[in-house]
Each structure stands twice: as C-alpha cells, then as structure tokens.
Design a protein around this motif. Sequence first.
Motif, short mmCIF file in Angstrom:
data_model
loop_
_atom_site.label_atom_id
_atom_site.label_comp_id
_atom_site.label_asym_id
_atom_site.label_seq_id
_atom_site.Cartn_x
_atom_site.Cartn_y
_atom_site.Cartn_z
N GLY A 1 -12.48 10.28 7.29
CA GLY A 1 -12.12 11.61 7.88
C GLY A 1 -10.48 11.51 7.94
N LEU A 2 -9.69 12.61 7.11
CA LEU A 2 -8.56 12.53 7.03
C LEU A 2 -7.87 13.84 7.57
N GLU A 3 -6.70 14.09 8.36
CA GLU A 3 -6.18 15.27 8.82
C GLU A 3 -5.67 16.23 7.77
N ASP A 4 -6.39 17.47 7.56
CA ASP A 4 -5.99 18.46 6.47
C ASP A 4 -4.62 19.02 6.90
N VAL A 5 -3.56 18.15 6.66
CA VAL A 5 -2.47 18.94 7.11
C VAL A 5 -1.21 18.29 6.23
N ASP A 6 -0.10 19.20 6.14
CA ASP A 6 1.02 18.69 5.28
C ASP A 6 1.87 17.79 6.06
N TYR A 7 1.59 16.41 5.93
CA TYR A 7 2.23 15.48 6.52
C TYR A 7 2.65 14.35 5.65
N TYR A 8 3.42 14.45 4.49
CA TYR A 8 3.60 13.22 3.58
C TYR A 8 4.74 12.73 3.93
N PRO A 9 5.06 11.40 3.66
CA PRO A 9 4.22 10.51 2.94
C PRO A 9 3.10 9.72 3.67
N MET A 10 2.67 10.10 5.11
CA MET A 10 1.85 9.55 5.80
C MET A 10 0.29 10.01 5.29
N SER B 1 -0.80 8.89 -0.74
CA SER B 1 -0.05 8.65 0.66
C SER B 1 -0.19 7.45 1.10
N PHE B 2 0.51 6.97 2.13
CA PHE B 2 0.73 5.64 2.51
C PHE B 2 -0.75 5.25 3.12
N LEU B 3 -1.48 5.91 3.99
CA LEU B 3 -2.71 5.56 4.59
C LEU B 3 -3.78 5.29 3.81
N VAL B 4 -3.95 6.29 2.64
CA VAL B 4 -4.70 6.32 1.77
C VAL B 4 -4.64 4.96 0.83
N ASN C 1 2.36 -8.72 3.30
CA ASN C 1 3.43 -8.47 2.31
C ASN C 1 3.03 -7.26 1.60
N GLU C 2 1.67 -7.08 0.99
CA GLU C 2 1.47 -5.91 0.01
C GLU C 2 1.63 -4.71 0.90
N ILE C 3 1.16 -4.73 2.21
CA ILE C 3 1.22 -3.46 2.98
C ILE C 3 2.84 -3.17 3.15
N SER C 4 3.61 -4.06 3.60
CA SER C 4 5.08 -4.06 3.61
C SER C 4 5.70 -3.11 2.29
N MET C 5 5.25 -3.65 1.29
CA MET C 5 5.80 -3.15 -0.16
C MET C 5 5.22 -1.45 -0.48
N LEU C 6 4.07 -1.29 0.28
CA LEU C 6 3.51 0.22 0.44
C LEU C 6 4.53 0.91 1.27
N LYS C 7 4.95 0.17 2.24
CA LYS C 7 5.88 1.13 3.27
C LYS C 7 7.10 1.26 2.52
N GLN C 8 7.77 0.19 1.90
CA GLN C 8 8.92 0.45 1.37
C GLN C 8 8.91 1.32 0.36
N ARG C 9 7.84 1.64 -0.32
CA ARG C 9 7.75 2.55 -1.51
C ARG C 9 7.83 4.03 -1.04
#
Length: 252
Positions: A33-42, A53-56, A237-245
């Motif tokens: 379940g994801l919130e159906d809201v306008d909240y990019y990039p989260m 999006s970051f979480l996906v 390390n991989e998650i940190s790269m996703l955050k940076q992007r």
Amino acid sequence: MRNTIKKLACFVLLLCAFTTSALSNEEKVYRVGLEDVDYYPMFTKIDERSKTSFLVDVMELFAERNGLKFEYIHLPVTRFDEWYQQDDIDFRIPDSPIWSVKTDNLVFSQGIIKLRADTVVLKQDESKPLSSLKVLGSLYGFVPGPHWRDHISAGHTKFIYESSMSVLVRMLKKGMIDGLDVSIFVVHHYAKHLGYKPEDFVASSQAPSTHFSYQLSTMSYPEIIKDFDAFLVASQNEISMLKQRKNIFDVK
C-alpha cells in the motif's frame, strides 16, 4: 497388462505431485500500500506512477536481492489506518509509529530514511517568531505534526489543505500562507519544477520540529521485515546512491 497399468498409475501420481509442487512454489505477489498523493520524489500519485519514486526504488532493489515480487496499490491517505483491514494489503509504506493509531498488530522495519518534520517558510522569514506562523498548508489526508497540536488546540495556528504540492508551493511563494508542514525535499522538487529557486524555501528556525523515519510495516509477514532490515544494512551504499539521485538525504 497389470504392470502397464501400475506404471501408468505411478506416472500420473508423479505428475500430480510435480504439478502440486510447482503450484505451491509459484511466486507470490505481495501487495504494498502506497499513499495516493502528490509527494515526489518520496512517492507519487497513481497517475504519475511512471516516475520512479525513492521508496519504490528501494522496494524494487529489495525485491531483486531477495527474489520477491511486489504490486503497488495506491490508496487514499484519508483511510490510512484502515488499509490493512479494507484493502487486503500485505505491507504499507511509508509508515511510522507516530502516524498509526492502530499499532498493536503492526511490525515496523528499521528506518529507510531519517527525516525531520520541519515547517518550510520563505528564506526571508526563516527567523520570524513562531507567533507569525498563523496559517500553514499541507496535503489532504496528512495529519499535522505532533509539535503543532497544542498550537492548533489553542487557536494560534490554522491548517489549510490542498491536493496538489504545486498549489501549496505557489501559495507559500505568493504569501497566501505562512508555511508548509511537509518535507523540505518535496518542496524543493516542486519549487524547481515551478521555476522558483529551491534555496528560497528553508526550514523555519523558530518553529518546533519532530524527528521520525519512513518505515515499512506489515501485519502478516514479520519474517520479511527481518529480511528487509538486513537488506537496509547490507545495501547502504546502493540506498545512498538512490537518495543522491533524488536529491534527498538523512536528516540528523
């Protein structure tokens, strides 16, 4: 003849056993379940799900590493506490104990990203006193941070809600509201999209704040939460790269 029948019977039994085993091992698709809201990039609304999006991104990396498959179900944030019961989901993201009223049967992961619930204001208003923050904006379905509850109860602060982050950022830029009770990373993304300078939007130095984390929750699969926690450690390390992007980072 009898031997032939016996051999045929054995073959049928083996075929049935193989088929049953194959079906039992068929890959399960877990509903997230994801919130159906306008909240990019989260995260994003259902009609913007083509944007990664970051979480996906984090969930898909976890799925790849652990041989899992997820289906993302966009649901109304106004029914957040009922998703598990009404929408038959397996996981909820983002989640946090500070949002969830019904937590007795919930199992939470470790934090995916550490955040701070700030009040975003215009740069020139960064040091304005708390008493000047009379009207704050947020998204429909979002609950004011716990640091604002006393101010709202006392009538010192009023919240207004919109369905669009772009509208909220425009309202702040035009002075129609005094601040936003949303992530500053999200504000910066929409400010840039609207042609504003992201650095013109900052966290108020006078408003209260609360630290929290985005977490994954479940009612039915605590063993997968354990695997997810191990993944968060092993894949830093991989998650940190996703955050940076996505131009986001952990807040201390």
